[in-house]
Design a protein around this motif. Structure first.
Motif, PDB file in Angstrom:
ATOM      1  N   LYS A 375      27.069 -30.787 -33.389  1.00 14.05           N
ATOM      2  CA  LYS A 375      26.931 -29.421 -32.881  1.00 14.05           C
ATOM      3  C   LYS A 375      26.664 -29.417 -31.377  1.00 14.05           C
ATOM      4  N   LEU A 376      25.919 -30.421 -30.923  1.00 13.29           N
ATOM      5  CA  LEU A 376      25.659 -30.524 -29.493  1.00 13.29           C
ATOM      6  C   LEU A 376      26.957 -30.780 -28.732  1.00 13.29           C
ATOM      7  N   LEU A 377      27.773 -31.680 -29.258  1.00  9.25           N
ATOM      8  CA  LEU A 377      29.063 -31.962 -28.616  1.00  9.25           C
ATOM      9  C   LEU A 377      29.982 -30.749 -28.687  1.00  9.25           C
ATOM     10  N   PHE A 378      29.949 -30.046 -29.819  1.00 12.90           N
ATOM     11  CA  PHE A 378      30.786 -28.851 -29.943  1.00 12.90           C
ATOM     12  C   PHE A 378      30.364 -27.788 -28.937  1.00 12.90           C
ATOM     13  N   ALA A 379      29.038 -27.596 -28.779  1.00 15.50           N
ATOM     14  CA  ALA A 379      28.562 -26.606 -27.813  1.00 15.50           C
ATOM     15  C   ALA A 379      28.978 -26.986 -26.398  1.00 15.50           C
ATOM     16  N   THR A 380      28.868 -28.288 -26.071  1.00 11.11           N
ATOM     17  CA  THR A 380      29.264 -28.740 -24.731  1.00 11.11           C
ATOM     18  C   THR A 380      30.766 -28.536 -24.508  1.00 11.11           C
ATOM     19  N   ALA A 381      31.563 -28.909 -25.516  1.00 10.48           N
ATOM     20  CA  ALA A 381      33.010 -28.743 -25.388  1.00 10.48           C
ATOM     21  C   ALA A 381      33.392 -27.277 -25.255  1.00 10.48           C
ATOM     22  N   SER A 382      32.700 -26.394 -25.951  1.00 14.14           N
ATOM     23  CA  SER A 382      32.997 -24.961 -25.857  1.00 14.14           C
ATOM     24  C   SER A 382      32.734 -24.442 -24.453  1.00 14.14           C
ATOM     25  N   VAL A 383      31.630 -24.883 -23.859  1.00 17.28           N
ATOM     26  CA  VAL A 383      31.312 -24.448 -22.496  1.00 17.28           C
ATOM     27  C   VAL A 383      32.355 -24.952 -21.515  1.00 17.28           C
ATOM     28  N   VAL A 384      32.725 -26.232 -21.659  1.00 18.99           N
ATOM     29  CA  VAL A 384      33.730 -26.800 -20.748  1.00 18.99           C
ATOM     30  C   VAL A 384      35.064 -26.076 -20.915  1.00 18.99           C
ATOM     31  N   ALA A 385      35.430 -25.762 -22.165  1.00 11.71           N
ATOM     32  CA  ALA A 385      36.689 -25.052 -22.394  1.00 11.71           C
ATOM     33  C   ALA A 385      36.664 -23.676 -21.755  1.00 11.71           C
ATOM     34  N   LEU A 386      35.528 -23.001 -21.831  1.00 12.70           N
ATOM     35  CA  LEU A 386      35.433 -21.673 -21.213  1.00 12.70           C
ATOM     36  C   LEU A 386      35.580 -21.760 -19.699  1.00 12.70           C
ATOM     37  N   VAL A 387      34.950 -22.784 -19.102  1.00  9.20           N
ATOM     38  CA  VAL A 387      35.080 -22.959 -17.658  1.00  9.20           C
ATOM     39  C   VAL A 387      36.523 -23.309 -17.298  1.00  9.20           C
ATOM     40  N   PHE A 388      37.172 -24.090 -18.140  1.00  6.47           N
ATOM     41  CA  PHE A 388      38.573 -24.446 -17.900  1.00  6.47           C
ATOM     42  C   PHE A 388      39.450 -23.199 -17.889  1.00  6.47           C
ATOM     43  N   ILE A 389      39.191 -22.287 -18.824  1.00  6.86           N
ATOM     44  CA  ILE A 389      40.001 -21.067 -18.896  1.00  6.86           C
ATOM     45  C   ILE A 389      39.726 -20.167 -17.691  1.00  6.86           C
ATOM     46  N   GLU A 395      37.339 -27.708 -12.057  1.00  7.80           N
ATOM     47  CA  GLU A 395      35.995 -27.139 -12.187  1.00  7.80           C
ATOM     48  C   GLU A 395      35.395 -27.445 -13.560  1.00  7.80           C
ATOM     49  N   ALA A 396      36.228 -27.404 -14.630  1.00  3.42           N
ATOM     50  CA  ALA A 396      35.743 -27.735 -15.967  1.00  3.42           C
ATOM     51  C   ALA A 396      35.300 -29.191 -16.044  1.00  3.42           C
ATOM     52  N   ALA A 397      36.027 -30.085 -15.390  1.00  2.35           N
ATOM     53  CA  ALA A 397      35.645 -31.502 -15.393  1.00  2.35           C
ATOM     54  C   ALA A 397      34.307 -31.706 -14.684  1.00  2.35           C
ATOM     55  N   ILE A 398      34.088 -30.975 -13.602  1.00  2.19           N
ATOM     56  CA  ILE A 398      32.820 -31.098 -12.875  1.00  2.19           C
ATOM     57  C   ILE A 398      31.663 -30.609 -13.738  1.00  2.19           C
ATOM     58  N   VAL A 399      31.844 -29.424 -14.358  1.00  2.00           N
ATOM     59  CA  VAL A 399      30.789 -28.880 -15.211  1.00  2.00           C
ATOM     60  C   VAL A 399      30.531 -29.802 -16.399  1.00  2.00           C
ATOM     61  N   GLY A 400      31.591 -30.314 -17.019  1.00  3.82           N
ATOM     62  CA  GLY A 400      31.412 -31.224 -18.146  1.00  3.82           C
ATOM     63  C   GLY A 400      30.660 -32.484 -17.761  1.00  3.82           C
ATOM     64  N   SER A 401      30.986 -33.047 -16.604  1.00  8.55           N
ATOM     65  CA  SER A 401      30.274 -34.240 -16.145  1.00  8.55           C
ATOM     66  C   SER A 401      28.808 -33.941 -15.878  1.00  8.55           C
ATOM     67  N   ALA A 402      28.544 -32.788 -15.273  1.00  7.98           N
ATOM     68  CA  ALA A 402      27.151 -32.419 -14.996  1.00  7.98           C
ATOM     69  C   ALA A 402      26.356 -32.232 -16.293  1.00  7.98           C
ATOM     70  N   VAL A 403      26.978 -31.619 -17.302  1.00  5.14           N
ATOM     71  CA  VAL A 403      26.288 -31.419 -18.577  1.00  5.14           C
ATOM     72  C   VAL A 403      25.998 -32.756 -19.249  1.00  5.14           C
TER      73      VAL A 403
END
Length: 846
Positions: A375-389, A395-403
């Motif tokens: 669930k933690l990975l799913f929540a992180t992936a959802s946030v990165v996907a939203l930033v990607f969109i 920008e999504a890669a930067i946010v994902g790396s920071a998370v």
């Protein structure tokens, strides 16, 4: 004319930090260290199902042989409470007075370390050894500490469908397994529950004893005198020292039977002449069996019905309970135990003996940890996907790396703080994931916006000002959330340390995410974000494109009525009223009973416990009969895979049973059923719904036997004595009991109260044997000798122990045969010898 020049605005803390680290060579090193520290924490942090809480308790057992309950309470328990209450850090001190025994329970405050608490307890007990007169007859106190590490993480039940293999045989197999399982790294205690034990039984023949003039004291002295040996010294012969020893000790039942206990008319009287000597299991005082339920999957290797049993698939059994050392990974310890058990099959574990895994908290902890991590990975992936969109892939890669860096360094900080990976600590990360990504998203989004505002500038020029612009609000928002969460860490009682991973982990995660947003995110943005080429001012303020172009009409339709010059005020007022109405409705839902307010939701466990209390004095066979009936009902339930019944002994405790002291349930009138359910992935109902549905039928069965049946579930949070507890104080025992009965009646009549119990001890039926002191004195026989002989005949006495090189010493028990245990006349026929040498029957002295 010279025009004054306007310098660039001075950067704040956030801007200066971003400017310092966006091009610094140490920034990637810091990011790598954060990643490696997190990976290290994942590898070394113990994984457990529940948070580790220092709930240090200790039972102080003070024997007072022969004393009544009133004497035990007034002469031992009450003074002992006053002595133990002197210790610092105690939550409460309670006592239970029984005939001949005072049981005092000392519970220390949550957070007091086990070592510190036990040092205080032992120091207090030892320094007050003189609180009672030496000649009163009170024996040395026995201290038995209890803590979270005393809860078994694995329990293995040994049983066999072969009717030739009984509980005694299973107990011997379990004892041989104890040493092997103790060798598994991380195990702390391995002990066997159930089994009749092993003894050499000397069953007294009253008639033969009387005919030959042999007393129980003669047998006792003969056994103890013959079972002596010692090194005598060195014998010097031929320039060599030989160690000389005297003996031998008694080593078998045959040697016991051949022991000379008296000489009559010049002929030796052997022990076998006055008693029957048996080697094996003594009469059962505790019974354990394993039952299979309708939910048992096929292919388990067991028959549908046990041979010789009227109940479906019930077999004699013993249970191995394994605990782990503090700080060990529950998953690794449990896996190691199960691997070792698999290796011992067909060697120490005979082919006819089956091993049922009736508890594995390592497996449940791993399952919950994996689910929460997913669930933690799913929540992180959802946030990165939203930033990607919304912003783009860079920008999504930067946010994902920071998370990811924030999560890894937070895991390391959690390990350094002393937390384990459990469902509460992982829930804290999931709970805060939305807040953890905010800092990085805000920084990246503002850098992206500044690129559009200043297309002619480089990223190195844009980043410090962009970060500084949102730095103050970001810092304020972070500390505001921390201020809202952190007070939860100071909640008192068990709930405080149980829930403390949530405020502490979330607070640490937000602080670390703020640092990463100001240090690592600018560096990643400078390297990964795409530089915009210079463009005309019109292009800078061009219409929105992409997702923004599709969302803009929707926002205009929503907000335009609220911002209208003519009707905007009215629309905003209506919106405010609608929001207030919704708030009022939400507040009214709990009042109307449509929403139940709870501290924690029910946890879908795969087990529950049935606790059975019968009237005091009930024999263990009657308790077993009640458990058989309850087990037969449970076996028909499709959700029940198996159950273990414990009569006269306690079941393996869980965290809930630790606080309720279920380990002390070792009387003949007490019984437990440990019920295991089908895995939650293969049933539709939750465990709470199943327990609620089964409770009325189980209680109805118990009422037919006069038993109080309670269904006990494992709580979703820290354990408590009960959801509702009434403590009654008063000057007299009669007044307290009277008021307790009234309070209990009120509870029983209260709606939604399903189980009611109290701590009072009912008076057991008894008969008093009055010793005539004058007759005893005339015969020259002390009263203590009469009492010792009566106790030996009825309850049994371990006169001595065999030296047979076994882990558990084998006692030589003196007692009447089981078929004569209810014959008072046979007991009174036992004889004692006076100073004149004449044997006198006890019947003549009472």
């Amino acid at each position: 004319m010279n025009h004054p020049t306007h310098d660039a605005p001075r950067l704040g803390l956030a801007g200066r930090t971003a400017a310092l680290f966006q091009s610094a060579q140490i920034t990637p090193l810091l990011a790598l260290v954060a990643l490696l520290l997190g990976l290290f924490a994942v590898l070394v942090t113990p994984r457990e199902e529940e948070p580790q809480i220092n709930v240090t308790m200790a039972n102080v057992l003070i024997p007072f042989p022969g004393a009544s309950v009133a004497d035990v309470e007034q002469m031992v328990a009450t003074p002992a409470e006053q002595v133990l209450a002197q210790m610092a850090g105690t939550e409460h001190v309670t006592s239970v007075s029984r005939p001949g025994l005072a049981v005092l329970t000392v519970q220390f405050k949550v957070g007091v370390s086990r070592t510190e608490a036990l040092v205080r307890l032992h120091d207090t007990v030892r320094s007050h050894n003189d609180w009672l007169p030496p000649g009163l007859g009170v024996l040395e106190p026995l201290i038995k500490p209890k803590g979270i590490d005393d809860v078994p993480i694995v329990s293995l039940t040994l049983f066999s469908p072969d009717p030739a293999i009984g509980a005694h045989d299973l107990e011997r197999v379990a004892h041989s397994l104890e040493l092997e399982l103790k060798r598994v790294p991380g195990t702390r205690e391995v002990r066997t529950l159930g089994g009749p034990g092993h003894a050499v039984q000397v069953q007294l023949d009253v008639a033969r004893l009387a005919a030959l003039g042999v007393t129980v004291d003669d047998l006792r002295r003969a056994l103890q005198g013959a079972n002596q040996g010692a090194p005598l010294g060195d014998l010097l012969q031929a320039n060599q020292a030989l160690a000389l020893e005297a003996g031998p000790y008694l080593g078998s039942a045959r040697e016991v039977a051949e022991l000379v206990v008296a000489v009559r008319d010049g002929r030796p009287v052997f022990l076998r002449d006055v008693a029957e000597v048996r080697d094996g299991a003594p009469p059962a005082t505790r019974l354990v069996w394993h039952g299979l339920g309708a939910g048992q999957s096929a292919g388990q290797g067991t028959d549908a019905k046990a041979v010789g049993s009227e109940y479906p698939a019930e077999y004699p059994a013993v249970t191995l309970a394994i605990t782990k050392k503090p700080g060990e990974n529950a998953i690794d310890v449990a896996n190691g135990v199960m691997t070792r058990v698999a290796q011992l099959r067909n060697t120490l574990i005979p082919e006819a003996v089956q091993v049922a895994e009736t508890r594995n908290y390592g497996a449940t902890a791993n399952d919950k940890a994996q689910k929460l991590i997913q669930k933690l990975l799913f929540a992180t992936a959802s946030v990165v996907a939203l930033v990607f969109i919304a912003l783009g892939r860079r920008e999504a890669a930067i946010v994902g790396s920071a998370v990811i860096l924030t999560l890894t360094v937070t895991l390391f900080a959690s390990w350094a703080w002393g937390f384990t990976l459990n469902r509460v600590s992982l829930f804290a990360l999931i709970f805060s994931i939305g807040i953890l990504v905010d800092d990085a998203i805000v920084v990246v989004e503002n850098i992206h916006r500044h690129q559009l505002l200043h297309p002619g500038k480089t990223l190195a020029e844009i980043i410090p000002a962009a970060v500084d612009e949102v730095g103050g609000p970001t810092i304020l928002a972070t500390f505001t959330v921390i201020a809202a969460l952190l007070p939860m860490a100071f909640v008192s009682g068990l709930m405080g340390p149980y829930m403390s991973p949530i405020p502490i982990n979330a607070s640490m995660g937000m602080l670390l995410s703020l640092l990463i947003a100001f240090i690592v995110t600018p560096w990643l943005s400078r390297l990964w974000m795409k530089t915009h080429a210079p463009a005309a001012e019109a292009q800078v303020h061009a219409s929105a494109t992409g997702l923004a172009s599709r969302l803009e009409p929707l926002f205009q339709r929503v907000f335009q009525p609220l911002l209208d010059d003519q009707r905007g005020a009215r629309n905003r007022g209506l919106l405010g009223l609608a929001v207030a109405g919704l708030i009022a409705v939400s507040v009214a839902l709990p009042v109307a009973g449509l929403v139940v307010l709870k501290m924690l939701p029910f946890d879908n466990k795969s087990e529950f416990q049935v606790v059975v209390d019968l009237p005091v004095g009930t024999p263990v066979e009657q308790t077993a009969a009640v458990l058989h009936e309850l087990g037969a009902y449970l076996a028909r339930q499709p959700e029940v895979t198996d159950y273990q019944a414990y009569a006269g002994t306690a079941a393996p405790i869980n965290f809930n049973g630790l606080v309720r002291q279920y380990d002390l349930r070792a009387s003949s009138e007490l019984g437990d059923l440990q019920v295991n359910l089908v895995d939650k992935h293969h049933r539709s109902e939750q465990s709470h719904a199943i327990a609620t549905r089964l409770r009325p039928a189980l209680q109805q069965i118990g009422q037919g036997f006069g038993a109080n049946v309670k269904v006990v579930e494992v709580p979703p949070g820290p354990p408590v004595l009960a959801p509702l507890v009434a403590e009654i104080y008063g000057p007299t025992a009669e007044g307290r009991l009277s008021l307790a009965r009234q309070v209990r009646a009120i509870f029983s009549q209260t709606e939604s109260v399903v189980d009611v119990d109290d701590s009072s001890i009912a008076a057991a039926p008894r008969k008093l044997v009055l010793i005539d002191r004058q007759k005893a004195a005339a015969a020259g026989i002390p009263q203590a000798a009469i009492v010792a002989t009566l106790r030996a005949g009825l309850s049994g006495e371990a006169a001595t122990y065999l030296r047979d090189a076994s882990k558990y010493p084998t006692p030589v028990l003196l007692r009447l045969p089981a078929e004569r245990q209810g014959d008072l006349e046979a007991l009174l026929q036992l004889q004692l010898r006076g100073p004149s040498g004449r044997a006198v029957a006890i019947r003549e002295l009472v």
